[in-house]
Design a protein around this motif. Sequence first.
Motif, mmCIF file in Angstrom:
data_model
loop_
_atom_site.group_PDB
_atom_site.id
_atom_site.type_symbol
_atom_site.label_atom_id
_atom_site.label_comp_id
_atom_site.label_asym_id
_atom_site.label_seq_id
_atom_site.Cartn_x
_atom_site.Cartn_y
_atom_site.Cartn_z
ATOM 1 N N ARG A 5 0.983 -1.236 -0.012
ATOM 2 C CA ARG A 5 0.143 0.070 0.077
ATOM 3 C C ARG A 5 0.862 1.361 -0.216
ATOM 4 O O ARG A 5 1.794 1.307 0.682
ATOM 5 N N ILE A 6 0.526 2.243 -0.892
ATOM 6 C CA ILE A 6 1.245 3.425 -0.806
ATOM 7 C C ILE A 6 0.390 4.738 -1.087
ATOM 8 O O ILE A 6 -1.038 4.775 -1.313
ATOM 9 N N ILE A 7 0.753 5.694 -0.912
ATOM 10 C CA ILE A 7 0.210 7.167 -1.182
ATOM 11 C C ILE A 7 1.002 7.573 -2.571
ATOM 12 O O ILE A 7 2.146 7.925 -2.467
ATOM 13 N N CYS A 8 0.215 7.586 -3.407
ATOM 14 C CA CYS A 8 0.804 8.054 -4.941
ATOM 15 C C CYS A 8 0.943 9.454 -4.870
ATOM 16 O O CYS A 8 -0.130 10.436 -4.650
ATOM 17 N N PRO A 9 2.107 10.182 -5.058
ATOM 18 C CA PRO A 9 2.567 11.514 -5.296
ATOM 19 C C PRO A 9 1.743 11.892 -6.525
ATOM 20 O O PRO A 9 1.290 13.371 -6.540
ATOM 21 N N ASN A 10 1.233 11.414 -7.498
ATOM 22 C CA ASN A 10 0.787 11.980 -8.696
ATOM 23 C C ASN A 10 -0.692 12.072 -8.636
ATOM 24 O O ASN A 10 -1.313 13.237 -8.695
ATOM 25 N N CYS A 11 -1.478 11.268 -8.160
ATOM 26 C CA CYS A 11 -3.029 11.113 -8.234
ATOM 27 C C CYS A 11 -3.402 11.545 -6.772
ATOM 28 O O CYS A 11 -4.590 11.683 -6.304
ATOM 29 N N VAL A 32 9.111 -2.125 -13.902
ATOM 30 C CA VAL A 32 8.960 -0.910 -13.205
ATOM 31 C C VAL A 32 7.861 -1.077 -11.974
ATOM 32 O O VAL A 32 6.968 -1.663 -12.225
ATOM 33 N N LYS A 33 8.012 -0.392 -10.933
ATOM 34 C CA LYS A 33 7.087 -0.256 -9.953
ATOM 35 C C LYS A 33 6.093 0.867 -10.626
ATOM 36 O O LYS A 33 6.447 1.999 -10.917
ATOM 37 N N ALA A 34 4.705 0.562 -10.404
ATOM 38 C CA ALA A 34 3.947 1.744 -10.927
ATOM 39 C C ALA A 34 2.632 1.651 -9.663
ATOM 40 O O ALA A 34 2.162 0.831 -9.082
ATOM 41 N N CYS A 35 1.836 2.840 -9.668
ATOM 42 C CA CYS A 35 0.726 3.028 -8.895
ATOM 43 C C CYS A 35 -0.434 2.417 -9.813
ATOM 44 O O CYS A 35 -0.575 2.427 -11.006
ATOM 45 N N CYS A 38 -3.254 5.215 -11.261
ATOM 46 C CA CYS A 38 -2.907 6.201 -12.370
ATOM 47 C C CYS A 38 -1.938 5.734 -13.315
ATOM 48 O O CYS A 38 -1.499 6.227 -14.233
ATOM 49 N N GLY A 39 -1.011 4.896 -12.884
ATOM 50 C CA GLY A 39 -0.037 4.352 -13.643
ATOM 51 C C GLY A 39 1.492 5.217 -13.468
ATOM 52 O O GLY A 39 2.470 4.702 -14.245
ATOM 53 N N HIS A 40 1.398 6.041 -12.317
ATOM 54 C CA HIS A 40 2.739 6.684 -12.399
ATOM 55 C C HIS A 40 3.737 5.776 -11.827
ATOM 56 O O HIS A 40 3.921 4.937 -11.118
#
Length: 102
Positions: A5-11, A32-35, A38-40
């Motif tokens: 679980r993360i907090i995405c800086p983009n969305c 790559v690791k992505a959200c 949003c796919g960031h």
Amino acid sequence: MKGTRIICPNCKQESVLKTVKKFEGFTVIGEVKACAFCGHEFTDGEIPVIEEERMDFFDDVGKGNVCRNCLNFVVNPWMQKCVIKNEEVDALDTCDRFEKRP
């Protein structure tokens, strides 16, 4: 680290981390690791982790005395059956006559 679980800086959403394969034509050139929302794409040092990956629900099922691990559990396309009781059961049912499969 996938499923973390993360907090995405983009969305700005609470999301999970997913692993995405990068292709060049039909050849995989890396991951790559992505959200998940949003796919960031994240670099290695950028990932803002809230909670580490949780244990899978079915991890402890393999260790327990449930019907699917019993020697007397039979599965066919129409039903799951206990040979001792001679009746239909579910894979996660339990009973006192459990015999571990070899």
